[in-house]
Design an enzyme around this catalytic site. Sequence first.
Site, PDB file in Angstrom:
ATOM      1  N   SER A 146       0.833  -1.198   0.000  1.00 17.66           N
ATOM      2  CA  SER A 146       0.000   0.000   0.000  1.00 17.66           C
ATOM      3  C   SER A 146       0.865   1.245   0.000  1.00 17.66           C
ATOM      4  O   SER A 146       1.650   1.462   0.932  1.00 17.66           O
ATOM      5  CB  SER A 146      -0.917   0.018   1.218  1.00 17.66           C
ATOM      6  OG  SER A 146      -1.575   1.268   1.314  1.00 17.66           O
TER       7      SER A 146
ATOM      8  N   MET B  43     -12.137   4.909  -0.908  1.00 22.18           N
ATOM      9  CA  MET B  43     -12.836   5.195   0.346  1.00 22.18           C
ATOM     10  C   MET B  43     -13.477   6.562   0.181  1.00 22.18           C
ATOM     11  O   MET B  43     -13.048   7.571   0.755  1.00 22.18           O
ATOM     12  CB  MET B  43     -11.848   5.151   1.516  1.00 22.18           C
ATOM     13  CG  MET B  43     -11.424   3.749   1.854  1.00 22.18           C
ATOM     14  SD  MET B  43     -10.056   3.671   3.039  1.00 22.18           S
ATOM     15  CE  MET B  43      -8.660   3.664   1.910  1.00 22.18           C
TER      16      MET B  43
ATOM     17  N   MET C  56      -8.873   8.555  -0.684  1.00 20.73           N
ATOM     18  CA  MET C  56      -9.753   9.009   0.394  1.00 20.73           C
ATOM     19  C   MET C  56     -10.184  10.445   0.121  1.00 20.73           C
ATOM     20  O   MET C  56      -9.380  11.259  -0.333  1.00 20.73           O
ATOM     21  CB  MET C  56      -9.039   8.929   1.737  1.00 20.73           C
ATOM     22  CG  MET C  56      -8.451   7.579   2.055  1.00 20.73           C
ATOM     23  SD  MET C  56      -7.693   7.563   3.706  1.00 20.73           S
ATOM     24  CE  MET C  56      -6.673   6.096   3.605  1.00 20.73           C
TER      25      MET C  56
ATOM     26  N   HIS D  79      -8.374   1.370  -4.142  1.00 20.87           N
ATOM     27  CA  HIS D  79      -9.362   1.214  -3.063  1.00 20.87           C
ATOM     28  C   HIS D  79      -9.978   2.584  -2.794  1.00 20.87           C
ATOM     29  O   HIS D  79      -9.330   3.466  -2.233  1.00 20.87           O
ATOM     30  CB  HIS D  79      -8.663   0.656  -1.827  1.00 20.87           C
ATOM     31  CG  HIS D  79      -9.535   0.539  -0.630  1.00 20.87           C
ATOM     32  ND1 HIS D  79      -9.035   0.379   0.644  1.00 20.87           N
ATOM     33  CD2 HIS D  79     -10.891   0.547  -0.489  1.00 20.87           C
ATOM     34  CE1 HIS D  79     -10.034   0.304   1.506  1.00 20.87           C
ATOM     35  NE2 HIS D  79     -11.162   0.410   0.848  1.00 20.87           N
TER      36      HIS D  79
ATOM     37  N   MET E 131     -11.949  -5.268   5.319  1.00 20.67           N
ATOM     38  CA  MET E 131     -11.159  -4.316   6.096  1.00 20.67           C
ATOM     39  C   MET E 131     -10.904  -4.882   7.490  1.00 20.67           C
ATOM     40  O   MET E 131     -11.843  -5.208   8.214  1.00 20.67           O
ATOM     41  CB  MET E 131     -11.874  -2.974   6.197  1.00 20.67           C
ATOM     42  CG  MET E 131     -11.982  -2.203   4.890  1.00 20.67           C
ATOM     43  SD  MET E 131     -10.378  -1.825   4.155  1.00 20.67           S
ATOM     44  CE  MET E 131      -9.616  -0.823   5.444  1.00 20.67           C
TER      45      MET E 131
ATOM     46  N   ASP F 216      -7.158  -5.952   4.153  1.00 20.79           N
ATOM     47  CA  ASP F 216      -6.428  -4.694   4.242  1.00 20.79           C
ATOM     48  C   ASP F 216      -6.508  -4.149   5.657  1.00 20.79           C
ATOM     49  O   ASP F 216      -7.601  -3.888   6.172  1.00 20.79           O
ATOM     50  CB  ASP F 216      -7.026  -3.686   3.252  1.00 20.79           C
ATOM     51  CG  ASP F 216      -6.326  -2.340   3.260  1.00 20.79           C
ATOM     52  OD1 ASP F 216      -5.310  -2.193   3.953  1.00 20.79           O
ATOM     53  OD2 ASP F 216      -6.814  -1.417   2.575  1.00 20.79           O
TER      54      ASP F 216
ATOM     55  N   ASP G  42      -4.762   3.815  -2.010  1.00 21.82           N
ATOM     56  CA  ASP G  42      -5.887   4.239  -1.183  1.00 21.82           C
ATOM     57  C   ASP G  42      -6.317   5.653  -1.563  1.00 21.82           C
ATOM     58  O   ASP G  42      -5.568   6.609  -1.387  1.00 21.82           O
ATOM     59  CB  ASP G  42      -5.503   4.212   0.300  1.00 21.82           C
ATOM     60  CG  ASP G  42      -5.437   2.801   0.843  1.00 21.82           C
ATOM     61  OD1 ASP G  42      -6.367   2.020   0.584  1.00 21.82           O
ATOM     62  OD2 ASP G  42      -4.439   2.470   1.511  1.00 21.82           O
TER      63      ASP G  42
ATOM     64  N   HIS H  44      -1.311  -1.290  -4.183  1.00 24.32           N
ATOM     65  CA  HIS H  44      -2.570  -0.859  -3.580  1.00 24.32           C
ATOM     66  C   HIS H  44      -2.567   0.659  -3.403  1.00 24.32           C
ATOM     67  O   HIS H  44      -1.649   1.229  -2.799  1.00 24.32           O
ATOM     68  CB  HIS H  44      -2.756  -1.541  -2.222  1.00 24.32           C
ATOM     69  CG  HIS H  44      -4.102  -1.367  -1.623  1.00 24.32           C
ATOM     70  ND1 HIS H  44      -5.207  -2.110  -1.997  1.00 24.32           N
ATOM     71  CD2 HIS H  44      -4.538  -0.540  -0.640  1.00 24.32           C
ATOM     72  CE1 HIS H  44      -6.258  -1.744  -1.283  1.00 24.32           C
ATOM     73  NE2 HIS H  44      -5.869  -0.789  -0.455  1.00 24.32           N
TER      74      HIS H  44
END
Length: 218
Positions: A5, A63, A32, A61, A132, A170, A30, A28
């Site tokens: 990540s 979010m 957000m 991913h 998660m 994750d 993230d 990965h």
Amino acid sequence: MIAPSILSADFAHLADEAQAVAGADWLHVDVMDAHFVPNLTLGLPVVESLLKATEIPLDCHLMIEDPGRWAPPYAEAGAHNVTFHAEATDDPIAVARDIRAAGAKAGLSVKPGTPIEPYLEILREFDTLLVMSVEPGFGGQSFIPEVLQKARIVRNLVDSGELRLLVEIDGGINADTIEAAAEAGVDCFVAGSAVYSTADPGATVQKLRSQAASAWAR
């Protein structure tokens, strides 16, 4: 499969940080938005730049709120897998189909406190389930072992032929937790600080993969 990540990487040198884990299966990413989770990271322009800097398939991913609007562009840009949260939409099937139509695999993620049972029927529309094992929003948190029951439930459905799905996890994955996750039936392990806090991230990826493979063999 190991998916380092970049949330734990040096954002000023992301191309170099991607190269440092060149042997990883996925990278990965993230995303957000400071609305769905109380943190703000990066967005589509950075993903587009990363796609030019690495050959590792990107595992995005999201979010974020309103994934129906924002998820398909990540697929269109070239992300390999685009995951959004079950809690962020009232129509996860429509979002998954749009992601697939745009050229990527579609993933569904659930927070630690979200039961998996209400979503079992729709998992046929997905390529990945991301469990998660920490509350989404920040890296470096401690692993929540209770979520492994979700992985076990879905693993049984995959093994029985009822689903064709990759089970991903994750949050808090490291040398101390990866074996328990593998034994629960997880296929893909997201590891952030466990990889990027080491002197040789590439070697750490290989070590984690070996640990997971040994646990799977048991």
